[in-house]
Write an enzyme that holds these catalytic residues in place. Sequence first.
Site, mmCIF file in Angstrom:
data_model
loop_
_atom_site.group_PDB
_atom_site.id
_atom_site.type_symbol
_atom_site.label_atom_id
_atom_site.label_comp_id
_atom_site.label_asym_id
_atom_site.label_seq_id
_atom_site.Cartn_x
_atom_site.Cartn_y
_atom_site.Cartn_z
ATOM 1 C CB CYS A 389 38.378 40.975 40.319
ATOM 2 S SG CYS A 389 38.095 40.141 38.749
ATOM 3 C CG HIS A 518 33.980 42.250 41.162
ATOM 4 N ND1 HIS A 518 34.918 43.260 41.242
ATOM 5 C CD2 HIS A 518 34.221 41.601 40.002
ATOM 6 C CE1 HIS A 518 35.685 43.220 40.157
ATOM 7 N NE2 HIS A 518 35.278 42.225 39.396
ATOM 8 C CD GLU A 520 33.775 44.701 44.643
ATOM 9 O OE1 GLU A 520 34.075 43.957 45.600
ATOM 10 O OE2 GLU A 520 34.437 44.748 43.591
HETATM 11 N N1 GLN Z 1 41.605 42.116 34.184
HETATM 12 C C1 GLN Z 1 41.310 40.953 34.954
HETATM 13 C C2 GLN Z 1 40.531 39.910 34.174
HETATM 14 O O1 GLN Z 1 39.946 40.212 33.148
HETATM 15 C C3 GLN Z 1 40.551 41.331 36.225
HETATM 16 C C4 GLN Z 1 39.191 41.867 35.926
HETATM 17 C C5 GLN Z 1 38.594 42.615 37.100
HETATM 18 O O2 GLN Z 1 39.291 43.013 38.026
HETATM 19 N N2 GLN Z 1 37.290 42.810 37.063
HETATM 20 O O3 GLN Z 1 40.484 38.766 34.546
#
Ligand code: GLN
Length: 563
Positions: A389, A518, A520
């Site tokens: 992400c 994600h 995970e």
């Molecule tokens: N801050 C980034 C976004 O909002 C990544 C979010 C995250 O890593 N879950 O897109």
Amino acid sequence: MAKKAGTKYIFVSGGVISGIGKGVATSSIALLMKSRGFSTTAVKADPYLNIDAGTLNPIEHGEVFVLDDGMECDQDLGNYERFLNQDLNASNYMTTGQIFKSIIDRERALGYEGKTVEFFQHPPEEIINRIEGCADRNKAEIVVFEIGGTVGEYQNLLYLEANRLFKLRYPDDVLHVHVTYLPTPSSIGEMKSKPAQMSILELASSGIVADFVLARSKEEIDQKRKEKIAIACGLQVEDILSAPDVDNIYKVPINLEGQKYSNMILKKLGLEPRSSDLKEWTNMVKKAEKPEQTVKIAMVGKYFSTGDFTLSDAYISVIESIKHAATFYNTKPGIDWIDSSQIERDGTEVLSKYDGIIVPGGFGSRGVEGIISAIRFARENKVPYFGLCFGMQLATVEFARNVAKLDKAHTTEIDSKTPHPVIDIMTDQEKLLVGREYGGTMRLGAFPCKIKEGTVAQRAYATGQIIERHRHRYEFNNEYRQTLEKAGLVISGTSLNGRLVEMIELPRHPFFIGTQFHPEFKSRPLKPHPLYNEFIKACLNNSTNTTGVVSDSNSKVIVEGTN
Ligand code: GLN
């Protein structure tokens, strides 16, 4: 709602202190029930007024776990899914905020037909309705229900009251397991049972007699202390089970089953076991116990630690996913947290002793330049890199700046005036932020992604289409797609319509992948995630395979490797 014939409910509460592993106990009980052939689900009730965990600070509350349907929930749900090897949904998570909101919305719609809405009557009814609704939705024969918080606090009384009423209504179908704690104070050097007795009695003062007590302690609880507790609290000695500390949480169900726990539960519920199958689980635990090699992973991000929660709570799913994949390859992982502010100060030297680098999800600007330097280090030195992400977004920034030569490229989350916004806010997110509509409004939950042929991602997944879970507001800016692709970035995954970039990778690199999702959230001990597997494999190939714990004074050991 009428109760479905035959559904059984096991409530789990905690006593003495928080953080004694109630979630793992709940997950373990659920797994044991499943292993005896019953369709089982697990529910977490958080006693907060927040509607979901999405607005809770992970520094204080641990990881925000995300389900397929986009529910942002407590990290315990991650454990339930990992132990049960099942996808759960929004009905598996409730907060006092949700309960009150439903009641108040109903009251405003004249749903109580002029009756007084009572604090200690209607919330427990709403809780019971939701528990039954969860059983229905998940077609569960057994529901394990974890009451958040510790017995003796005001805030979870409504859940205990729901438990008490439920038991009155269905005396043969409701059990209560109390997870309590026996400290061994160093000044005394002896395990003490008094706090445990007090918590069991405190529970009894809410009208609930524990059917089982799980005694959490450093060592196994002995017969003498079991007897003391049994006499003081009016329990049978055999209903007190030993749950000593373990080095691997996946051992807990095996330890409980060693005491014939599933039989004891089924007997009290009046159920005949249909099968017994913990074999695959036991093999997985055995495999984790005999690693043949070690791998050293650096997790890079901003450092934080407060109160009960630390980095390992905030990134528990990433850490578990690394362990799942490492176990798959008979490997013990050593994971260190590298504070990216330290990289900003002292450079990337600290990274040179790691076999692979992960940048997990994150928000905010602190330490971001250090993260970007770490990614550059991984790219230039051909160290396996896995960006999750935020880690994918910053890998795009790094590539844009240093390979595509887009000076000062950035994500607009950090620099709203960057000349090259290679990562930008998603169009539908912008107005939400202006209206301060923060709760439950990110791009959340499972979305399909198509994978480009001939990529590392496709080799790892061995399929052309996947479904993964998201939680973000920013995305890859399509205006830079061509430029970055021309410079050599491979877009290996997109949304089905091709519009959203979901995965990037670099060719001619042992492993360099960034995912907007994600992975995970979907890794399980019995089903390690393909991308984590591929990453660990690359790390092993990169490894000098010196055994030993990697750590230095500047990094924080999260998971120790083999000594
Ligand atoms: N801050 C980034 C976004 O909002 C990544 C979010 C995250 O890593 N879950 O897109």
